[in-house]
Design a protein around this motif. Structure first.
Motif, PDB file in Angstrom:
ATOM      1  N   UNK A 181       0.752  -1.002  -0.130  1.00 43.12           N
ATOM      2  CA  UNK A 181       0.040   0.065   0.062  1.00 43.12           C
ATOM      3  C   UNK A 181       0.889   1.411   0.034  1.00 43.12           C
ATOM      4  N   UNK A 182       1.896   1.360   0.682  1.00 45.83           N
ATOM      5  CA  UNK A 182       2.970   2.373   1.051  1.00 45.83           C
ATOM      6  C   UNK A 182       3.436   2.572  -0.688  1.00 45.83           C
ATOM      7  N   UNK A 183       3.901   1.615  -1.227  1.00 48.88           N
ATOM      8  CA  UNK A 183       4.530   1.886  -2.429  1.00 48.88           C
ATOM      9  C   UNK A 183       3.499   2.340  -3.826  1.00 48.88           C
ATOM     10  N   UNK A 184       2.387   1.542  -3.481  1.00 46.39           N
ATOM     11  CA  UNK A 184       1.213   2.135  -4.389  1.00 46.39           C
ATOM     12  C   UNK A 184       1.161   3.535  -4.285  1.00 46.39           C
ATOM     13  N   UNK A 185       0.639   3.990  -2.965  1.00 50.11           N
ATOM     14  CA  UNK A 185       0.424   5.557  -2.958  1.00 50.11           C
ATOM     15  C   UNK A 185       1.562   6.242  -3.333  1.00 50.11           C
ATOM     16  N   UNK A 186       2.959   5.758  -3.083  1.00 52.21           N
ATOM     17  CA  UNK A 186       4.013   6.583  -3.421  1.00 52.21           C
ATOM     18  C   UNK A 186       4.265   6.778  -4.886  1.00 52.21           C
ATOM     19  N   UNK A 187       3.771   5.538  -5.586  1.00 57.59           N
ATOM     20  CA  UNK A 187       4.074   5.598  -7.076  1.00 57.59           C
ATOM     21  C   UNK A 187       3.106   6.692  -7.618  1.00 57.59           C
ATOM     22  N   UNK A 188       1.926   6.900  -7.087  1.00 57.87           N
ATOM     23  CA  UNK A 188       0.832   7.779  -7.643  1.00 57.87           C
ATOM     24  C   UNK A 188       1.499   9.217  -7.232  1.00 57.87           C
ATOM     25  N   UNK A 189       1.948   9.572  -5.962  1.00 59.74           N
ATOM     26  CA  UNK A 189       2.472  10.834  -5.641  1.00 59.74           C
ATOM     27  C   UNK A 189       3.496  11.211  -6.457  1.00 59.74           C
ATOM     28  N   UNK A 190       4.505  10.392  -6.673  1.00 58.57           N
ATOM     29  CA  UNK A 190       5.661  10.662  -7.872  1.00 58.57           C
ATOM     30  C   UNK A 190       5.150  11.121  -9.286  1.00 58.57           C
ATOM     31  N   UNK A 191       4.165  10.199  -9.726  1.00 58.59           N
ATOM     32  CA  UNK A 191       3.321  10.464 -10.837  1.00 58.59           C
ATOM     33  C   UNK A 191       2.800  11.903 -10.677  1.00 58.59           C
ATOM     34  N   UNK A 192       2.275  12.189  -9.690  1.00 58.73           N
ATOM     35  CA  UNK A 192       1.386  13.600  -9.702  1.00 58.73           C
ATOM     36  C   UNK A 192       2.481  14.481  -9.487  1.00 58.73           C
ATOM     37  N   UNK A 193       3.737  14.379  -9.281  1.00 57.01           N
ATOM     38  CA  UNK A 193       4.919  15.585  -9.448  1.00 57.01           C
ATOM     39  C   UNK A 193       5.256  16.177  -8.118  1.00 57.01           C
ATOM     40  N   UNK A 194       4.813  15.472  -7.017  1.00 54.52           N
ATOM     41  CA  UNK A 194       5.207  16.145  -5.568  1.00 54.52           C
ATOM     42  C   UNK A 194       6.192  15.504  -4.893  1.00 54.52           C
ATOM     43  N   UNK A 195       6.147  13.946  -4.599  1.00 57.71           N
ATOM     44  CA  UNK A 195       6.908  13.353  -4.130  1.00 57.71           C
ATOM     45  C   UNK A 195       8.387  13.235  -4.488  1.00 57.71           C
ATOM     46  N   UNK A 196       9.403  13.547  -3.756  1.00 60.02           N
ATOM     47  CA  UNK A 196      10.646  13.365  -4.403  1.00 60.02           C
ATOM     48  C   UNK A 196      11.396  12.120  -4.035  1.00 60.02           C
ATOM     49  N   UNK A 197      11.139  11.556  -3.200  1.00 59.45           N
ATOM     50  CA  UNK A 197      11.697  10.230  -2.553  1.00 59.45           C
ATOM     51  C   UNK A 197      11.077   9.427  -1.488  1.00 59.45           C
ATOM     52  N   UNK A 198      11.219   8.112  -1.548  1.00 51.76           N
ATOM     53  CA  UNK A 198      10.934   7.357  -0.259  1.00 51.76           C
ATOM     54  C   UNK A 198      11.986   6.900   0.406  1.00 51.76           C
TER      55      UNK A 198
END
Length: 453
Positions: A102-119
Motif C-alpha cells: 500500500x505504501x508503494x502504491x501510494x508513493x507511485x501515484x504521488x511521484x507521478x503527480x509530481x510532488x513526492x521526491x523520494x521514499x
C-alpha cells in the motif's frame, strides 16, 4: 519540506519525528496505535506536526496524505523482539507485506503527480540474519542466503519493493537499516506474551529492556538467553534518527542503502555486566544463568559502518553507557552538556523557576520557564539566570545548551530527567526547580563524565 512518517508513534518513529522537527521540517505522522495503544508525545501540539490515526494498508488514505508531501519515511510495520517473531510469524509477514504494498502504491501515484521526491524505507539488520561473514557490508543481503525468520525475510522484501518501484515507476528511494535501537519509548506491546525467565515473568522483547527489568526486579542470578556470546551493535535511537533524516535529505543517498549503527561491538554478557553495575553498583558480583535461546536468535550482528560515514558523514557516537543512563530509571551517572561558546567553560546551576512538581505523562520538555517547541533554536522561553559554580559569575544559558539529560537537585537528592520531547514519560518524574549542567567539554571533563553525541 513536508514529510510523511508512517509508524510515527513507534519506537524509532518518535525519534525520527523529533529530529525532523528539529531540522525545521513540517511532519505528518500516521499510525494506527496497534502496538502500544495511544501514546502521548510532548511534540503532539507542535505547530509543524500533525498526527493522523489511520491504517497504512489503506491506499486511499496514504495517497491523500502524500499529496502535499515532499518526502515519505516508510517506517510502519509490525515489529517486536525475538519472542514476538515466534508468536506472530505469519501475521508479521502478511501484515507487513500489505503495509509495504500500500505504501508503494501510494508513493507511485504521488511521484507521478509530481510532488513526492523520494521514499526513505526503514529496513532492518535482520536482512543479514543468515550471513557467515562479518562485518556485513551493504550489498551482502543480495548474495547471502535469505533470512530464516519471517520478519527478516519480509524486511528483505521491503528492499526489493524499493528497488522494484524504482525499476518500473522511477520512485527514488533510500534504504536505511537500523541496528539494535536503544532508548526510551519502547513500551510493552499490546500483543506481547509473558515468558518465564528464571523467577521473573515478562514479555520478552528486546534484550536491553528485558535485562533492565530483570535486574530492577532483583533477579539473582541473572538469566540470559544463550551463553551470552551473541554480538550486537547497540545504537542510540537519537543517533539512528539523525542517520535516517540525513539519508532522507542527502542528495548522494538517492537510490542507495545504508547500515546505520554504532561501530562498537558488545556481547550480551558484556551488556548484562554494564546494566548490572549501573543498577547494583561495583561491589555486588554478577552471577549468570544461561537459558535456552530461540531458534532465530542470531549469534552475530556486526555491520560495516563505513558507507554511511563516507557518503553521509554520519556516525553514531552515543556510548552504550550513556544510552543506558537514559533507559535505566534513577541511574546516578550525570549527563553533561558540551558545546558552550564560552571559551573557559564552567559548571552552572540553572533556576527554572517555581517549585518541583510531578511531570505529566509524555511531557518530557522544559515545561517550567521553557516551553519547548521542537529543539535547539525553536524554543519559546523565558530566560532564567544561571550562577557559574566555577567562576561565581552571572550568565545566561541558551536552551540549546541544555542537553536532553541533566542532573536535577530536587528534594530527596539528585535526580536525572529527560527534556527530549521524543521521549514518553511512563511514570511521574520529579520536576526540578534547579538543574546543574556542564556547559562545555572542559567543564564536563572536570566533572569526570563527558556525554558527547
Amino acid at each position: 519540506m513536508n514529510v510523511l512518517v508512517s509508524g510515527s508513534s513507534g519506537f524509532i518513529g518518535g525519534y525520527v519525528v523529533q529530529e525532523l522537527l528539529a531540522r525545521g521540517h513540517s511532519v505528518v505522522g500516521v499510525d494506527n496505535f496497534s502496538k502500544y495503544g495511544k501514546v502521548a508525545k510532548s511534540y503532539d501540539d507542535h505547530p509543524d506536526y500533525r498526527l493522523v490515526e489511520g491504517d497504512c494498508r489503506d491506499v486511499d488514505l496514504m495517497v491523500e496524505l502524500l499529496a502535499d508531501c515532499d518526502h515519505f519515511i516508510a517506517g510502519a510495520a509490525m515489529i517486536g523482539g525475538i519472542s514476538y517473531f515466534h508468536a506472530y510469524a505469519y501475521d508479521l509477514l502478511a501484515t507487513n507485506e500489505r503495509i509495504m504494498a500500500a505504501s508503494c502504491d501510494a508513493a507511485i501515484k504521488a511521484v507521478q503527480a509530481g510532488r513526492l521526491q523520494k521514499v526513505t524505507y526503514l529496513s532492518s539488520s535482520m536482512v543479514f540474519e543468515s550471513t557467515d561473514t562479518w562485518p556485513s557490508v551493504e550489498g551482502d543481503e543480495r548474495t547471502i542466503a535469505p533470512p530464516l525468520s519471517s520478519y527478516g525475510f519480509q524486511k528483505l522484501a521491503v528492499e526489493y519493493f524499493a528497488r522494484a518501484a524504482w525499476d518500473q515507476y522511477q520512485v527514488p528511494y533510500t534504504i536505511c537499516r537500523p541496528f539494535n535501537c536503544v532508548g526510551i519509548g519502547e513500551a510493552r506491546a499490546l500483543g506481547d506474551v509473558e515468558v518465564a525467565s528464571g523467577n521473573v515473568k515478562l514479555a520478552m522483547s528486546h534484550v536491553v529492556p528485558d535485562l533492565v527489568q530483570k535486574v530492577l526486579k532483583g533477579q539473582d542470578p541473572l538469566h540470559i538467553l544463550g551463553d551470552g556470546s551473541q554480538v550486537r551493535h547497540y545504537t542510540y535511537g537519537g543517533d539512528l534518527a539523525k542517520g535516517i533524516v540525513t539519508a532522507m535529505e542527502h542528495p548522494a543517498a538517492r537510490n542507495e542503502d545504508f547500515n546505520l549503527s554504532t561501530a562498537r561491538s558488545t556481547t550480551v554478557l558484556e551488556l548484562a555486566e554494564v546494566i548490572w553495575r549501573k543498577i547494583n553498583g561495583p561491589d555486588r558480583p554478577l552471577n549468570v544463568v544461561s537459558d535456552p535461546g530461540y531458534e532465530h536468535d542470531v549469534n552475530r550482528r556486526v555491520p560495516s559502518t563505513e558507507k554511511a560515514k563516507e557518503v553521509l558523514g554520519f556516525e553514531a557516537t552515543t556510548s552504550l553507557e550513556d544510552m543506558l543512563d537514559e533507559v535505566i530509571p534513577g541511574s546516578p551517572r550525570p549527563w553533561p552538556t558540551a558545546g558552550s561558546d564560552r571559551p573557559d567553560g564552567f559548571d552552572a546551576v540553572v533556576d527554572l523557576g517555581g517549585a518541583a512538581a510531578p511531570s505529566p505523562a509524555g511531557s518530557g520538555g522544559l515545561r517550567r520557564g521553557h516551553q519547548q517547541q521542537g529543539h535547539a533554536g525553536r524554543h519559546h522561553h523565558q530566560r532564567r539566570p544561571a550562577v557559574g559554580l566555577a567562576e561565581q559569575g552571572r550568565v545566561e544559558l541558551r536552551p540549546e545548551q541544555l542537553r536532553p539529560r541533566a542532573e536535577a537537585e530536587v528534594p530527596g537528592g539528585l535526580h536525572r530527567w529527560s527534556s527530549n520531547p521524543a521521549m514518553t514519560t511512563t511514570a511521574a518524574t520529579p520536576r526540578p526547580r534547579w538543574i546543574r549542567v556542564a556547559t562545555s567539554a572542559a567543564a564536563a571533563a572536570r566533572a569526570g563524565s563527558i556525554g558527547r553525541r
